[in-house]
Design a protein around this motif. Structure first.
Motif, PDB file in Angstrom:
ATOM      1  N   UNK A 227       0.709  -1.226   0.040  1.00  0.00           N
ATOM      2  CA  UNK A 227      -0.843  -0.039  -0.050  1.00  0.00           C
ATOM      3  C   UNK A 227       0.949   1.159   0.338  1.00  0.00           C
ATOM      4  N   UNK A 228       0.763   2.432  -1.231  1.00  0.00           N
ATOM      5  CA  UNK A 228       1.651   2.865  -0.933  1.00  0.00           C
ATOM      6  C   UNK A 228       1.930   4.481   0.126  1.00  0.00           C
ATOM      7  N   UNK A 229       0.056   4.328   0.089  1.00  0.00           N
ATOM      8  CA  UNK A 229      -0.649   5.168   1.268  1.00  0.00           C
ATOM      9  C   UNK A 229       0.973   4.876   2.631  1.00  0.00           C
ATOM     10  N   UNK A 230       0.965   3.714   3.310  1.00  0.00           N
ATOM     11  CA  UNK A 230       1.710   3.209   3.940  1.00  0.00           C
ATOM     12  C   UNK A 230       3.447   3.778   3.907  1.00  0.00           C
ATOM     13  N   UNK A 231       3.297   4.172   2.922  1.00  0.00           N
ATOM     14  CA  UNK A 231       4.662   4.982   3.020  1.00  0.00           C
ATOM     15  C   UNK A 231       5.223   6.260   2.266  1.00  0.00           C
ATOM     16  N   UNK A 232       3.774   6.796   2.818  1.00  0.00           N
ATOM     17  CA  UNK A 232       3.733   8.619   2.363  1.00  0.00           C
ATOM     18  C   UNK A 232       3.838   9.527   2.632  1.00  0.00           C
ATOM     19  N   UNK A 233       4.737  10.149   3.255  1.00  0.00           N
ATOM     20  CA  UNK A 233       4.630  10.811   4.520  1.00  0.00           C
ATOM     21  C   UNK A 233       4.262  12.669   4.167  1.00  0.00           C
ATOM     22  N   UNK A 234       5.178  12.907   3.155  1.00  0.00           N
ATOM     23  CA  UNK A 234       4.761  14.422   2.934  1.00  0.00           C
ATOM     24  C   UNK A 234       3.530  14.230   2.453  1.00  0.00           C
ATOM     25  N   UNK A 235       2.843  16.112   2.354  1.00  0.00           N
ATOM     26  CA  UNK A 235       2.272  16.754   1.288  1.00  0.00           C
ATOM     27  C   UNK A 235       2.338  17.531   0.113  1.00  0.00           C
ATOM     28  N   UNK A 236       3.729  17.492  -0.436  1.00  0.00           N
ATOM     29  CA  UNK A 236       4.040  17.538  -1.138  1.00  0.00           C
ATOM     30  C   UNK A 236       4.798  16.297  -2.165  1.00  0.00           C
ATOM     31  N   UNK A 237       5.032  16.195  -3.130  1.00  0.00           N
ATOM     32  CA  UNK A 237       6.126  14.626  -4.352  1.00  0.00           C
ATOM     33  C   UNK A 237       7.148  15.004  -3.680  1.00  0.00           C
ATOM     34  N   UNK A 238       8.135  15.923  -3.980  1.00  0.00           N
ATOM     35  CA  UNK A 238       9.592  16.134  -4.101  1.00  0.00           C
ATOM     36  C   UNK A 238       9.496  16.279  -2.419  1.00  0.00           C
ATOM     37  N   UNK A 239       9.307  16.504  -1.616  1.00  0.00           N
ATOM     38  CA  UNK A 239       9.406  17.160  -0.439  1.00  0.00           C
ATOM     39  C   UNK A 239       9.614  15.239   0.596  1.00  0.00           C
ATOM     40  N   UNK A 240       8.458  14.192  -0.133  1.00  0.00           N
ATOM     41  CA  UNK A 240       8.332  13.147   0.250  1.00  0.00           C
ATOM     42  C   UNK A 240       9.530  12.689   0.195  1.00  0.00           C
ATOM     43  N   UNK A 241      10.097  12.452  -0.784  1.00  0.00           N
ATOM     44  CA  UNK A 241      11.026  11.471  -1.956  1.00  0.00           C
ATOM     45  C   UNK A 241      12.475  12.042  -1.380  1.00  0.00           C
ATOM     46  N   UNK A 242      12.535  13.909  -1.051  1.00  0.00           N
ATOM     47  CA  UNK A 242      14.140  13.910  -0.372  1.00  0.00           C
ATOM     48  C   UNK A 242      13.729  13.188   1.078  1.00  0.00           C
TER      49      UNK A 242
END
Length: 289
Positions: free
Chosen positions: A102-117
């Motif tokens: 489930x990708x939602x369990x790995x996404x923590x930020x509100x902006x894509x690039x901030x999540x990747x950073x």
């Protein structure tokens, strides 16, 4: 199954794990028992098996979420144990990443690039290096135009690509996909599979834990787990063509392989094939098209 003696990027030697404490009497219940496997650098391996076969437990061991109960697990020359220093554990976390179902369990930020950073920041990378890694990861999953987007507004396939990019930004040498396409539609699944192949082509070790045989067919090698043990391993053609073996362990053969088997029962002399394209070519050749 015993280890082959090969030296690889990940080595399992009589590897066992139990989620339960050792009972005062009676046998220990193992999720994995005496597993011997070797994963080579840059190899693309599919791990398949019915529910509770031990697939996800293997992934958790490789990503250091849990530690072996007994046996030996070696990752890039380091034996996993409670004696590893914090620096050694961090080094393995840098090298082995995991993408969950489930990708939602790995996404923590509100902006894509901030999540990747987030990953590179926690590794202590300098700002310029973080920027470079984020841009590179976005390009690798074809999401450059979505750098400023909100992850919550993306499709399931796009969210999973963001999760993959977050792992890629940490520059791992091995990525484990634990049923990472299970919640995706066919288009999203195709996109993630194409990313897996591109990662393998770049020399990254890819381990795809899946119950989808069309995905397993695209790997270099397939491993079947059942009851916590390795039942068989081999090329996709060897494993997926053996429908009796698959059915014995509760695995549904690929539809295209089942089609060839039915045609053979009707008297057609046809070679083996495990992907839709292969089977289409085989049938076309038999029909003289």
């Amino acid at each position: 199954m015993t280890d082959t003696g090969k030296t690889g990027y990940i080595q399992c030697r009589n590897l066992s794990f139990s989620y339960e404490p050792k009972p005062e009497s009676g046998p220990v219940k193992y999720a994995l028992k005496d597993v011997g496997l070797t994963f080579e650098k840059g190899e693309f391996v599919a791990v398949i098996g019915r529910n509770s076969s031990g697939k996800s437990t293997l992934a958790k061991l490789f990503s250091l979420i849990i530690e072996p109960t007994s046996g030996e697990l070696v990752i890039d020359g380091k034996t996993v144990s409670s004696e590893l220093t914090d620096a050694e554990i961090l080094d393995i976390h840098r090298k082995v990443g995991m993408v969950f179902q489930n990708p939602d369990n790995q996404l923590i930020a509100t902006v894509v690039e901030e999540d990747i950073a987030f990953g590179p920041e926690n590794l202590g990378c300098p700002p310029d290096e973080i920027r470079r890694r984020v841009d590179s990861a976005l390009a690798a999953v074809s999401l450059t135009d979505y750098a400023g987007a909100e992850p919550a507004r993306l499709s399931g396939g796009q969210k999973q690509r963001v999760a993959i990019a977050g792992v890629l930004a940490m520059q791992p040498e091995c990525i484990i996909f634990d049923e990472s396409t299970a919640m995706l539609d066919p288009i999203g699944r195709r996109d993630v599979m194409n990313i897996m192949r591109s990662l393998k082509d770049k020399g990254i070790t890819v381990i795809n834990i899946t119950h989808l045989m069309d995905e397993a067919a695209r790997a270099d090698r397939i491993v079947i787990l059942d009851g916590g043990s390795v039942i068989a391993e081999g090329t996709p053609k060897d494993i997926l063509s053996d429908t009796a073996l698959l059915e014995q362990y509760g695995i549904i053969p690929p539809q295209c392989t089942a089609l060839l088997n039915e045609l053979r029962k009707k008297g057609f002399d046809l070679p083996s094939g495990v992907t839709p394209d292969e089977v289409a070519d085989i049938i076309a050749a038999a029909a003289g098209l």
